[in-house]
Design an enzyme around this catalytic site. Structure first.
Site, PDB file in Angstrom:
ATOM      1  CG  MET A  30      49.274  43.342  29.473  1.00 35.04           C
ATOM      2  SD  MET A  30      50.806  44.261  29.533  1.00 35.04           S
ATOM      3  CE  MET A  30      50.570  45.227  31.006  1.00 35.04           C
ATOM      4  CG  HIS A  37      41.719  42.534  33.854  1.00 30.08           C
ATOM      5  ND1 HIS A  37      42.465  42.456  35.000  1.00 30.08           N
ATOM      6  CD2 HIS A  37      42.477  43.202  32.952  1.00 30.08           C
ATOM      7  CE1 HIS A  37      43.630  43.047  34.808  1.00 30.08           C
ATOM      8  NE2 HIS A  37      43.667  43.518  33.579  1.00 30.08           N
ATOM      9  CB  VAL A 179      36.047  48.444  37.695  1.00 24.82           C
ATOM     10  CG1 VAL A 179      35.581  47.723  38.952  1.00 24.82           C
ATOM     11  CG2 VAL A 179      35.156  48.087  36.505  1.00 24.82           C
TER      12      VAL A 179
HETATM   13  P1  AMP Z   1      45.862  45.413  31.428  1.00 21.93           P
HETATM   14  O1  AMP Z   1      45.857  43.960  31.795  1.00 21.93           O
HETATM   15  O2  AMP Z   1      46.264  46.312  32.554  1.00 21.93           O
HETATM   16  O3  AMP Z   1      46.578  45.675  30.131  1.00 21.93           O
HETATM   17  O4  AMP Z   1      44.345  45.795  31.157  1.00 21.93           O
HETATM   18  C1  AMP Z   1      43.577  45.074  30.235  1.00 21.93           C
HETATM   19  C2  AMP Z   1      42.309  45.821  29.956  1.00 21.93           C
HETATM   20  O5  AMP Z   1      41.582  45.991  31.173  1.00 21.93           O
HETATM   21  C3  AMP Z   1      42.576  47.234  29.410  1.00 21.93           C
HETATM   22  O6  AMP Z   1      41.628  47.525  28.404  1.00 21.93           O
HETATM   23  C4  AMP Z   1      42.392  48.090  30.612  1.00 21.93           C
HETATM   24  O7  AMP Z   1      42.013  49.410  30.304  1.00 21.93           O
HETATM   25  C5  AMP Z   1      41.297  47.364  31.342  1.00 21.93           C
HETATM   26  N1  AMP Z   1      41.292  47.742  32.752  1.00 21.93           N
HETATM   27  C6  AMP Z   1      42.330  47.676  33.617  1.00 21.93           C
HETATM   28  N2  AMP Z   1      41.975  48.180  34.819  1.00 21.93           N
HETATM   29  C7  AMP Z   1      40.692  48.581  34.695  1.00 21.93           C
HETATM   30  C8  AMP Z   1      39.757  49.197  35.574  1.00 21.93           C
HETATM   31  N3  AMP Z   1      40.076  49.507  36.836  1.00 21.93           N
HETATM   32  N4  AMP Z   1      38.529  49.472  35.101  1.00 21.93           N
HETATM   33  C9  AMP Z   1      38.190  49.168  33.818  1.00 21.93           C
HETATM   34  N5  AMP Z   1      39.022  48.588  32.943  1.00 21.93           N
HETATM   35  C10 AMP Z   1      40.248  48.293  33.363  1.00 21.93           C
END
Ligand code: AMP
Length: 285
Positions: A30, A37, A179
């Site tokens: 997102m 990411h 992470v």
């Molecule tokens: P989002 O933009 O929050 O929907 O996240 C996009 C992708 O990045 C999703 O698969 C999340 O699980 C992953 N993601 C977000 N934060 C982290 C993190 N701290 N460590 C690993 N993956 C992450």
């Protein structure tokens, strides 16, 4: 790296990439990118021939009182960061491109039952229906062979895996470890909403997961004991308002009374208006 906003243009690039014999790796996001990411993107880059990261704040997965309107958006910042990972395409469609009928309006939904009702699903009704629907659309649009998801959203990984299995989708799901900042806070686009005091208080999530890990490593297998120890820590943090602590099966997300193999220890709490989640994947020995 090219920024593509139209589905038809993306399809053309995918046809060309396939003709060159490439596999397609996809990283759905997102936006408001951070190191979490970027780690997914680098992993995809190292494993797939043609890598697409998607950047779309999906209105369908936000509840009416949630932060859709204020969710952080910054395409020029995101494209500069994504570019450093060497991905091929950043697909950043408008809401109208994804939902031609208007703001998240669609007549067709993908609804994964049961496992979407636990954990985050309990306090975010409709959230996983929105996630499963948009991820299905993104898989169809990108023709993903392999898709990368962060273990930070452990329930999302379980839901997407179940959806892919139930609907025989031709995509492999690769989960990537969480992470964290150097002090343990899991990276999240929502961390920037936290005041310095809330940011500090947010560390209680990782502290309570560390407590759970220490207990598990010491041989504790009674979920109630682990729950109490975590709950006690959270209750000591006045800025944290607990949503849930759950100790569950990694696939079905059913609560575990006793931990005999793998387990997911997950929690969510509010710090002011900001809801943070974190978890620990225990690999039973
Ligand atoms: P989002 O933009 O929050 O929907 O996240 C996009 C992708 O990045 C999703 O698969 C999340 O699980 C992953 N993601 C977000 N934060 C982290 C993190 N701290 N460590 C690993 N993956 C992450």
């Amino acid at each position: 790296m090219q920024i593509v906003t139209k589905i038809a243009e993306l399809k053309q690039k995918i046809r060309e990439a396939r003709a060159r014999g490439n596999t397609i790796g996809v990283v759905p996001t997102m936006g408001y990118l951070h190191e979490g990411h970027l780690t997914l993107m680098r992993r995809a880059r190292s494993e797939q021939g043609f890598v697409i990261a998607t950047l779309f704040v999906n209105p369908l997965q936000f509840g009416p009182t949630e932060d859709y309107a204020v969710y952080p958006r910054d395409l020029s910042r995101d494209s500069a960061l994504a570019e450093t990972t060497g991905i091929d395409v950043l697909f950043a469609p408008s809401v109208d491109e994804m939902y031609p009928a208007g703001n998240g309006r669609t007549l067709t939904f993908v609804d994964v039952e049961k496992i979407t009702t636990f954990l985050c699903g309990a306090s975010r009704p409709g959230h996983f229906r929105g996630v499963a629907t948009v991820v299905t659309k993104l898989f169809n649009i990108t023709e993903a062979d392999v898709a990368y998801f962060g273990q930070k959203d452990a329930q999302q990984v379980a839901v997407i895996r179940r959806m892919v299995a139930d609907l025989n989708m031709n995509v492999k799901i690769v989960p990537v470890p969480i992470v964290r900042e150097s002090d343990g806070l899991a990276l999240s686009s929502r961390n920037q909403f936290l005041s310095p005091a809330q940011r500090q208080a947010g560390l209680v999530l990782f502290r309570s997961l560390t407590r759970a890990r220490n207990l598990l490593e010491a041989g504790e297998r009674d979920s109630a004991v682990i729950f109490s120890a975590m709950n006690e820590l959270i209750r000591q943090e006045p800025l944290a308002e607990l949503d849930y602590i759950a100790i569950v099966d990694t696939q079905t997300l059913e609560p575990l009374k006793q931990i005999s193999g793998d387990a997911l220890v997950a929690l969510a709490a509010r710090f002011g208006k900001t809801r943070l989640i974190d978890n620990l994947l225990w690999e039973g020995k």
